[in-house]
Design a protein around this motif. Structure first.
Motif, PDB file in Angstrom:
ATOM      1  N   THR A  70       4.814 -35.053  -8.303  1.00 42.27           N
ATOM      2  CA  THR A  70       4.280 -34.117  -7.326  1.00 42.27           C
ATOM      3  C   THR A  70       3.045 -33.440  -7.911  1.00 42.27           C
ATOM      4  O   THR A  70       2.821 -33.464  -9.127  1.00 42.27           O
ATOM      5  CB  THR A  70       5.320 -33.037  -6.970  1.00 42.27           C
ATOM      6  OG1 THR A  70       5.600 -32.277  -8.147  1.00 42.27           O
ATOM      7  CG2 THR A  70       6.596 -33.665  -6.418  1.00 42.27           C
ATOM      8  N   ARG A  71       2.254 -32.805  -7.057  1.00 44.84           N
ATOM      9  CA  ARG A  71       1.065 -32.087  -7.538  1.00 44.84           C
ATOM     10  C   ARG A  71       1.441 -30.981  -8.524  1.00 44.84           C
ATOM     11  O   ARG A  71       0.750 -30.748  -9.501  1.00 44.84           O
ATOM     12  CB  ARG A  71       0.299 -31.489  -6.376  1.00 44.84           C
ATOM     13  CG  ARG A  71      -0.459 -32.498  -5.566  1.00 44.84           C
ATOM     14  CD  ARG A  71      -1.230 -31.814  -4.432  1.00 44.84           C
ATOM     15  NE  ARG A  71      -1.937 -32.783  -3.632  1.00 44.84           N
ATOM     16  CZ  ARG A  71      -3.189 -33.167  -3.861  1.00 44.84           C
ATOM     17  NH1 ARG A  71      -3.859 -32.652  -4.855  1.00 44.84           N
ATOM     18  NH2 ARG A  71      -3.759 -34.052  -3.076  1.00 44.84           N
ATOM     19  N   GLY A  94       2.180 -38.455  -4.915  1.00 48.78           N
ATOM     20  CA  GLY A  94       2.361 -38.593  -3.469  1.00 48.78           C
ATOM     21  C   GLY A  94       2.060 -40.013  -3.033  1.00 48.78           C
ATOM     22  O   GLY A  94       2.184 -40.967  -3.792  1.00 48.78           O
TER      23      GLY A  94
END
Length: 176
Positions: free
Chosen positions: A104-105, A34
């Motif tokens: 992304t996570r 992010g």
């Protein structure tokens, strides 16, 4: 006849320890998550960027793919953003910092660290900077180099414009 106490002792010379052993070369991965987080390795409470060693003849990028593996193929290493070189007492330690494409996570949960005792976590960058004072300068310079498209060269805690070749081992054929 002079006695042993009359003779002045010869001044002690300290041999230089620099580079009398081959350097230790490693790679560290900077994986942005992010806009404000980083993927880190948590080894039983010790937080660090994912790191690993480099073998002879191996590029930093090749070594980087051994540090973190991704079964889904989502990990893309972009480029070397920093080279940190520190002369220890008996050998030089060189760390190449390789930046990965932002993830992304959810994608980070698929990453597997080379040490099975550690887990890969996502941590806010500012929190990591507060928790990790010894690596703060390297992390900040790496993030800045990633943002500007440059490559930072840190040598004994000083930033230089010269960046050594990724394949050449420092100590061999250095130009001065």
């Amino acid at each position: 006849m002079p006695t042993a106490t009359d003779i002045a002792p010869a001044p002690r010379r300290h041999a230089s320890y620099q580079n009398w052993r081959p350097p230790v070369t490693g790679v560290s991965l900077l994986v942005p998550v992010g806009a404000d987080c980083i993927a880190i390795a948590d080894l039983r409470g010790m937080l660090m960027l994912p790191v690993g060693g480099m073998c002879d003849g191996q590029t930093p990028e090749e070594a980087g793919y051994r540090v973190l593996t991704d079964p889904t193929g989502g990990l893309r290493l972009l480029r070397r953003v920093a080279v940190d070189s520190v002369q220890m007492r008996r050998r030089k330690v060189i760390t190449h910092v390789i930046a990965a494409a932002p993830m992304t996570r959810d994608a980070v949960t698929n990453l597997v660290y080379r040490d099975p005792r550690a887990t890969v976590r996502v941590m806010p960058t500012l929190q990591l900077l507060d928790h990790w004072p010894t690596g703060r300068a390297r992390l900040l310079l790496s993030l800045q180099a990633l943002a500007t498209g440059e490559t930072a060269c840190i040598e004994d805690e000083a930033v230089h414009a010269r960046v050594p070749s990724a394949r050449s081992a420092p100590g061999r054929g250095r130009r001065r």
